[in-house]
Design a protein around this motif. Structure first.
Motif, PDB file in Angstrom:
ATOM      1  N   GLU A 164       4.046   9.933 -30.890  1.00 38.82           N
ATOM      2  CA  GLU A 164       4.535  11.424 -30.902  1.00 38.82           C
ATOM      3  C   GLU A 164       4.128  11.938 -32.492  1.00 38.82           C
ATOM      4  O   GLU A 164       3.841  13.059 -32.641  1.00 38.82           O
ATOM      5  N   ARG A 165       4.109  10.901 -33.309  1.00 39.47           N
ATOM      6  CA  ARG A 165       4.072  11.221 -34.578  1.00 39.47           C
ATOM      7  C   ARG A 165       2.824  10.916 -35.294  1.00 39.47           C
ATOM      8  O   ARG A 165       2.130  11.435 -36.125  1.00 39.47           O
ATOM      9  N   VAL A 166       2.263   9.788 -34.917  1.00 33.83           N
ATOM     10  CA  VAL A 166       0.841   9.331 -35.591  1.00 33.83           C
ATOM     11  C   VAL A 166      -0.464  10.163 -35.006  1.00 33.83           C
ATOM     12  O   VAL A 166      -1.350  10.418 -35.744  1.00 33.83           O
ATOM     13  N   ARG A 167      -0.411  10.621 -34.076  1.00 30.95           N
ATOM     14  CA  ARG A 167      -1.292  11.773 -33.205  1.00 30.95           C
ATOM     15  C   ARG A 167      -2.578  11.015 -33.291  1.00 30.95           C
ATOM     16  O   ARG A 167      -3.669  11.526 -33.778  1.00 30.95           O
ATOM     17  N   PHE A 168      -2.665   9.765 -32.517  1.00 32.00           N
ATOM     18  CA  PHE A 168      -4.037   9.307 -32.548  1.00 32.00           C
ATOM     19  C   PHE A 168      -4.766   9.722 -31.294  1.00 32.00           C
ATOM     20  O   PHE A 168      -3.989  10.428 -30.342  1.00 32.00           O
ATOM     21  N   SER A 169      -6.035   9.625 -30.973  1.00 29.61           N
ATOM     22  CA  SER A 169      -6.512  10.011 -29.654  1.00 29.61           C
ATOM     23  C   SER A 169      -6.115   9.328 -28.731  1.00 29.61           C
ATOM     24  O   SER A 169      -5.967   8.162 -28.512  1.00 29.61           O
ATOM     25  N   GLY A 170      -5.714  10.291 -27.600  1.00 30.96           N
ATOM     26  CA  GLY A 170      -5.587   9.735 -26.244  1.00 30.96           C
ATOM     27  C   GLY A 170      -3.808   9.329 -26.249  1.00 30.96           C
ATOM     28  O   GLY A 170      -3.290   8.595 -25.347  1.00 30.96           O
ATOM     29  N   SER A 171      -3.204   9.994 -27.398  1.00 29.13           N
ATOM     30  CA  SER A 171      -1.853   9.316 -27.371  1.00 29.13           C
ATOM     31  C   SER A 171      -1.040   9.978 -26.053  1.00 29.13           C
ATOM     32  O   SER A 171       0.059   9.426 -25.511  1.00 29.13           O
ATOM     33  N   ARG A 172      -1.553  11.178 -25.547  1.00 29.75           N
ATOM     34  CA  ARG A 172      -0.656  12.011 -24.541  1.00 29.75           C
ATOM     35  C   ARG A 172      -1.026  10.842 -23.244  1.00 29.75           C
ATOM     36  O   ARG A 172       0.010  10.911 -22.324  1.00 29.75           O
ATOM     37  N   SER A 173      -2.067  10.432 -22.970  1.00 29.07           N
ATOM     38  CA  SER A 173      -2.238   9.698 -21.895  1.00 29.07           C
ATOM     39  C   SER A 173      -1.571   8.180 -21.952  1.00 29.07           C
ATOM     40  O   SER A 173      -1.041   7.915 -21.005  1.00 29.07           O
ATOM     41  N   VAL A 174      -1.408   7.904 -23.210  1.00 26.82           N
ATOM     42  CA  VAL A 174      -0.830   6.577 -23.286  1.00 26.82           C
ATOM     43  C   VAL A 174       0.566   6.784 -22.784  1.00 26.82           C
ATOM     44  O   VAL A 174       1.057   6.072 -22.298  1.00 26.82           O
ATOM     45  N   GLY A 175       1.363   8.005 -23.371  1.00 29.48           N
ATOM     46  CA  GLY A 175       2.783   8.286 -23.171  1.00 29.48           C
ATOM     47  C   GLY A 175       3.001   8.490 -21.559  1.00 29.48           C
ATOM     48  O   GLY A 175       3.809   7.896 -20.889  1.00 29.48           O
ATOM     49  N   LEU A 176       1.904   9.130 -21.031  1.00 29.94           N
ATOM     50  CA  LEU A 176       2.083   9.133 -19.525  1.00 29.94           C
ATOM     51  C   LEU A 176       1.993   7.930 -18.755  1.00 29.94           C
ATOM     52  O   LEU A 176       2.671   7.710 -17.819  1.00 29.94           O
ATOM     53  N   MET A 177       1.120   7.069 -19.088  1.00 31.94           N
ATOM     54  CA  MET A 177       0.771   5.824 -18.397  1.00 31.94           C
ATOM     55  C   MET A 177       2.218   4.915 -18.731  1.00 31.94           C
ATOM     56  O   MET A 177       2.595   4.039 -17.921  1.00 31.94           O
ATOM     57  N   ILE A 178       2.870   5.160 -19.886  1.00 29.14           N
ATOM     58  CA  ILE A 178       4.040   4.601 -20.059  1.00 29.14           C
ATOM     59  C   ILE A 178       5.260   4.846 -19.121  1.00 29.14           C
ATOM     60  O   ILE A 178       5.875   4.103 -18.581  1.00 29.14           O
ATOM     61  N   PHE A 179       5.147   6.194 -19.014  1.00 30.21           N
ATOM     62  CA  PHE A 179       6.071   6.682 -17.965  1.00 30.21           C
ATOM     63  C   PHE A 179       5.906   6.256 -16.396  1.00 30.21           C
ATOM     64  O   PHE A 179       6.773   6.016 -15.812  1.00 30.21           O
ATOM     65  N   LEU A 180       4.498   6.439 -16.146  1.00 31.57           N
ATOM     66  CA  LEU A 180       4.252   5.819 -14.733  1.00 31.57           C
ATOM     67  C   LEU A 180       4.645   4.226 -14.792  1.00 31.57           C
ATOM     68  O   LEU A 180       4.821   3.927 -13.451  1.00 31.57           O
ATOM     69  N   ALA A 181       4.620   3.472 -15.629  1.00 38.22           N
ATOM     70  CA  ALA A 181       4.943   2.161 -15.349  1.00 38.22           C
ATOM     71  C   ALA A 181       6.367   2.017 -15.194  1.00 38.22           C
ATOM     72  O   ALA A 181       6.719   0.837 -14.327  1.00 38.22           O
ATOM     73  N   TYR A 182       7.025   2.837 -15.551  1.00 35.88           N
ATOM     74  CA  TYR A 182       8.537   2.821 -15.215  1.00 35.88           C
ATOM     75  C   TYR A 182       8.768   3.009 -13.710  1.00 35.88           C
ATOM     76  O   TYR A 182       9.834   2.690 -13.053  1.00 35.88           O
ATOM     77  N   LEU A 183       7.930   3.774 -13.203  1.00 34.10           N
ATOM     78  CA  LEU A 183       7.654   4.086 -11.655  1.00 34.10           C
ATOM     79  C   LEU A 183       7.619   2.876 -10.556  1.00 34.10           C
ATOM     80  O   LEU A 183       7.844   3.204  -9.467  1.00 34.10           O
ATOM     81  N   VAL A 184       7.051   1.979 -11.301  1.00 32.69           N
ATOM     82  CA  VAL A 184       6.564   0.696 -10.589  1.00 32.69           C
ATOM     83  C   VAL A 184       7.915   0.047  -9.908  1.00 32.69           C
ATOM     84  O   VAL A 184       8.829  -0.220 -10.850  1.00 32.69           O
ATOM     85  N   PRO A 185       8.136  -0.025  -8.680  1.00 34.36           N
ATOM     86  CA  PRO A 185       9.210  -0.689  -8.221  1.00 34.36           C
ATOM     87  C   PRO A 185       9.406  -2.092  -8.644  1.00 34.36           C
ATOM     88  O   PRO A 185       8.656  -2.700  -8.806  1.00 34.36           O
ATOM     89  N   PRO A 186      10.639  -2.491  -9.057  1.00 36.69           N
ATOM     90  CA  PRO A 186      10.955  -3.736  -9.273  1.00 36.69           C
ATOM     91  C   PRO A 186      10.588  -5.023  -8.271  1.00 36.69           C
ATOM     92  O   PRO A 186      10.408  -6.088  -8.560  1.00 36.69           O
TER      93      PRO A 186
END
Length: 299
Positions: free
Chosen positions: A119-141
């Motif tokens: 959110e603060r460094v603003r590197f290229s593709g940060s939004r996509s990385v954030g979305l992928m991190i959230f999608l990792a949470y949706l993977v069933p245990p």
């Protein structure tokens, strides 16, 4: 006097705020008191049921023809004594506390760095990385515990608390990172830019500027992480075998249910005692929790 000045001088009343429909008692009962009473009943009834079942004699647990299921006659502490002194429940409770606290701190530390970078460094593709991190949470245990079991066996930490401490962050870090991303987004960038102009490094900005302002968000993320760790079942059932290393959710189910015999009194006492730490935690930090929820949705 202009219309704007007149509106500023008028006192605020319920009518001015659009709340006049609650002035009448019948409507207030239907709109406010009745839904609130239903909500409180649904929220507290499970705790009441666990409490009365944990002190009911065995003869009253199933004899509904002679005893009311919603009340207890001649309460007894035999179930609680059996749970605390004849089972490993105190050890299960201690294991749950240790695992939940350690996994929460590890997850918060990693999530703070990840959320700040996105959110603060603003590197290229940060939004996509954030979305992928959230999608990792949706993977069933139920899908993840198989490959994680291989890793746990290779590191030689099977049937230890370390197995849970190192595997719980796999589902805690994505959620905490997503939550902290929303809260970091609400902090003005001007504060960080001013610190950069004054010569502060990124580490100094994170420690001295961002983290003090993000305390409510971190507390909220910590509460969520602690609650998820406290109630986790699949990993604890898979990676722990010995009775002395089990956590409360697994120990109560596997040790107090023997075939078709259910120790209902001890089961309910264990569930009640196991839920109290989370209730106490929420009661102490409810103000920070609410403020973090309101801050996390700001844009």
């Amino acid at each position: 006097m202009s219309i704007t000045e007149q509106s500023n001088t008028q006192p605020l009343t319920d009518d001015a705020q659009g709340m006049s429909y609650l002035n009448r008692l019948p409507r207030r009962i239907v709109v406010l008191y009745l839904p609130l009473a239903i909500f409180v009943f649904v929220l507290l009834f499970p705790f009441y049921w666990m409490a009365i079942t944990s002190v009911k004699p065995n003869s009253q647990l199933t004899d509904y023809s002679n005893f009311s299921p919603f009340w207890v006659v001649g309460p007894t502490l035999d179930h609680i004594k059996y749970l605390l002194f004849e089972t490993s429940y105190p050890g299960w409770l201690w294991n749950t506390v240790v695992v939940s606290v350690c996994a929460t701190f590890l997850s918060l530390a990693a999530s703070v760095f990840a959320a700040y970078a996105i959110e603060r460094v603003r590197f290229s593709g940060s939004r996509s990385v954030g979305l992928m991190i959230f999608l990792a949470y949706l993977v069933p245990p139920s899908i993840l515990f198989i490959p994680l079991a291989v890793i746990v066996f290779k590191f030689g930490i099977y049937d230890t608390r370390w197995a849970l401490i190192f595997t719980y962050p796999t589902f805690l870090i994505p959620f905490c990172t997503w939550l902290l991303m929303g809260y970091f987004r609400s902090i003005p960038f001007e504060l960080e830019e001013s610190a950069l102009v004054d010569g502060a490094s990124r580490w100094q900005i994170l420690v001295r500027v961002i983290l003090p302002l993000a305390v409510p968000g971190m507390i909220s993320a910590g509460i969520f992480a602690f609650t998820l760790s406290w109630n986790e079942f699949i990993y604890a059932l898979t990676f722990i075998q010995s009775s002395e290393n089990k956590t409360v959710p697994v120990g109560v189910l596997t040790e107090l249910v023997r075939g078709d015999v259910f120790e209902w009194g001890s089961l309910m006492a264990g569930a009640l005692f196991g839920s109290l730490p989370v209730v106490i935690l929420y009661s102490f930090f409810v103000d920070y929790y609410v403020s973090s929820m309101t801050g996390a949705v700001k844009e």
